[in-house]
Design an enzyme around this catalytic site. Sequence first.
Site, mmCIF file in Angstrom:
data_model
loop_
_atom_site.group_PDB
_atom_site.id
_atom_site.type_symbol
_atom_site.label_atom_id
_atom_site.label_comp_id
_atom_site.label_asym_id
_atom_site.label_seq_id
_atom_site.Cartn_x
_atom_site.Cartn_y
_atom_site.Cartn_z
ATOM 1 N N GLY A 32 -6.654 154.906 16.667
ATOM 2 C CA GLY A 32 -7.814 155.785 16.726
ATOM 3 C C GLY A 32 -9.034 155.114 17.349
ATOM 4 O O GLY A 32 -9.853 155.776 17.993
ATOM 5 N N ASN A 33 -9.151 153.778 17.195
ATOM 6 C CA ASN A 33 -10.334 153.086 17.734
ATOM 7 C C ASN A 33 -10.335 153.024 19.257
ATOM 8 O O ASN A 33 -11.339 152.661 19.853
ATOM 9 C CB ASN A 33 -10.442 151.664 17.143
ATOM 10 C CG ASN A 33 -9.350 150.747 17.669
ATOM 11 O OD1 ASN A 33 -8.182 151.122 17.716
ATOM 12 N ND2 ASN A 33 -9.725 149.555 18.067
ATOM 13 N N LYS A 79 -0.346 164.090 3.071
ATOM 14 C CA LYS A 79 -1.287 163.606 4.079
ATOM 15 C C LYS A 79 -2.447 164.593 4.213
ATOM 16 O O LYS A 79 -2.243 165.769 4.514
ATOM 17 C CB LYS A 79 -0.533 163.472 5.404
ATOM 18 C CG LYS A 79 -1.385 163.103 6.577
ATOM 19 C CD LYS A 79 -1.127 161.683 7.034
ATOM 20 C CE LYS A 79 -1.929 161.363 8.288
ATOM 21 N NZ LYS A 79 -3.255 160.840 8.048
ATOM 22 N N LYS A 132 2.080 158.169 13.652
ATOM 23 C CA LYS A 132 2.247 157.674 15.028
ATOM 24 C C LYS A 132 2.867 156.273 15.066
ATOM 25 O O LYS A 132 3.569 155.925 16.016
ATOM 26 C CB LYS A 132 0.925 157.700 15.796
ATOM 27 C CG LYS A 132 -0.068 156.631 15.416
ATOM 28 C CD LYS A 132 -0.492 155.811 16.627
ATOM 29 C CE LYS A 132 -1.281 154.575 16.287
ATOM 30 N NZ LYS A 132 -1.860 154.310 15.018
ATOM 31 N N LYS A 163 1.931 150.363 9.830
ATOM 32 C CA LYS A 163 2.158 149.526 11.017
ATOM 33 C C LYS A 163 3.209 148.452 10.720
ATOM 34 O O LYS A 163 4.106 148.203 11.520
ATOM 35 C CB LYS A 163 0.854 148.860 11.472
ATOM 36 C CG LYS A 163 -0.187 149.879 11.902
ATOM 37 C CD LYS A 163 -1.417 149.228 12.460
ATOM 38 C CE LYS A 163 -2.573 150.198 12.470
ATOM 39 N NZ LYS A 163 -2.274 151.519 13.045
HETATM 40 P P1 ADP Z 1 -5.198 153.038 13.655
HETATM 41 O O1 ADP Z 1 -6.138 154.147 13.992
HETATM 42 O O2 ADP Z 1 -5.130 152.008 14.731
HETATM 43 O O3 ADP Z 1 -3.864 153.500 13.162
HETATM 44 P P2 ADP Z 1 -5.847 152.341 10.891
HETATM 45 O O4 ADP Z 1 -7.254 152.439 10.414
HETATM 46 O O5 ADP Z 1 -4.884 153.358 10.455
HETATM 47 O O6 ADP Z 1 -5.935 152.226 12.487
HETATM 48 O O7 ADP Z 1 -5.252 150.897 10.503
HETATM 49 C C1 ADP Z 1 -5.896 149.699 10.897
HETATM 50 C C2 ADP Z 1 -6.816 149.211 9.794
HETATM 51 O O8 ADP Z 1 -6.049 148.725 8.706
HETATM 52 C C3 ADP Z 1 -7.686 148.040 10.126
HETATM 53 O O9 ADP Z 1 -8.816 148.405 10.871
HETATM 54 C C4 ADP Z 1 -8.053 147.502 8.740
HETATM 55 O O10 ADP Z 1 -9.269 148.051 8.297
HETATM 56 C C5 ADP Z 1 -6.931 148.034 7.838
HETATM 57 N N1 ADP Z 1 -6.161 147.040 7.098
HETATM 58 C C6 ADP Z 1 -5.552 147.293 5.912
HETATM 59 N N2 ADP Z 1 -4.892 146.247 5.453
HETATM 60 C C7 ADP Z 1 -5.061 145.259 6.362
HETATM 61 C C8 ADP Z 1 -4.595 143.905 6.446
HETATM 62 N N3 ADP Z 1 -3.839 143.370 5.494
HETATM 63 N N4 ADP Z 1 -4.954 143.179 7.530
HETATM 64 C C9 ADP Z 1 -5.711 143.713 8.499
HETATM 65 N N5 ADP Z 1 -6.185 144.993 8.481
HETATM 66 C C10 ADP Z 1 -5.859 145.763 7.417
HETATM 67 MG MG MG Z 2 -3.533 154.665 11.384
#
Ligand code: ADP
Ligand code: MG
Length: 316
Positions: free
Chosen positions: A12-13, A130, A214, A276
């Site tokens: 999303g970023n 969700k 995704k 992820k």
């Molecule tokens: P995207 O939109 O890329 O799917 P998400 O917000 O769903 O992003 O997931 C990424 C986020 O997960 C990071 O920005 C961070 O805030 C969070 N996060 C949660 N647990 C961890 C971890 N153990 N290490 C790093 N980031 C983490």
């Molecule tokens: Mg995400």
Amino acid sequence: MDSKVAVVAIGGNSLIRDKTHQDLPSQIATVEETCRHIADMIAAGWSMVITHGNGPQVGFALRRNELAAHEVPMTPIDVIGAETQGAIGYMIARALDNELKVRGIARPVAPVITQVRVDRNDPAFRNPTKGIGGFMSKEKALEFAREGWTVREDAGRGWRRMIASPIPLEIIEQDAIRALLEAGFIVVAVGGGGIPVVRDEAGLLKGTIAVIDKDRASSLLASALKAELFLISTAVEKVALNYNKHEQRWLDRLTLSEARRYLAEGHFLAGSMGPKIEAIIAYLEANPRGKALITKPEAIQSALAGQTGTWVTAEA
Ligand code: ADP
Ligand code: MG
């Protein structure tokens, strides 16, 4: 395929930098920034499929539907998925095409509207978990409930519609994606996790009310293509243990078994880093020789040079 194949999942970023940059010109500028880093990979010889999220964009589309419902027909959620794939796919394809052109790199880009099959008996349909769209009052939520939505009060923040997030089983356009890759195209596909479809009793495809994660769908694609690299580009440069807590520790490398163990220990939050790591575990199980990388867009190049990011491989 001559060059190595990467599946690059952009988060999303790469579309919305922060809450003050949600407008379309800002989204385009953010996509352009990410595409500069992706073009570095292409310049280095990578072939790739780019996948992306669509959560906020689906929320905006639902809101537009609600506001306009008295004038124009509502759009079903699978079609909203297709619309956001089209819009975001266009933004990425245009930005990447321009970036490659400026650099004199002759690689064509092709966005592909992608359907992803789920099991119509997936247990997620019985318990939608969700949150989707904005928060609302109880009265409004109960109106949606009468239309067939599951609604839930969310930790004091208001009411929200809930939707099923079933497991992706099959990427319908997979052969088209592979053919485009083999013909030298950079492909944009599986946007927002793909348009959720099921097969009915006759084996025919039907859109369904669901959203697909995704990261999971990107993992399925990376496995199916036997991609050498599964790169998840998100808002953090590395993955951490004890994230945002005392004794936070950034990780340079992880093995598959460490990833499983830390996931079970709760180091990766559900709904953000958790999916992820699960996606990477599934990819490495299907593709033990593959390499997975989590980092942020601006660190992609140095991460590929081995200088940063969190790398995950089946063995040390
Ligand atoms: P995207 O939109 O890329 O799917 P998400 O917000 O769903 O992003 O997931 C990424 C986020 O997960 C990071 O920005 C961070 O805030 C969070 N996060 C949660 N647990 C961890 C971890 N153990 N290490 C790093 N980031 C983490
Ligand atoms: Mg995400």
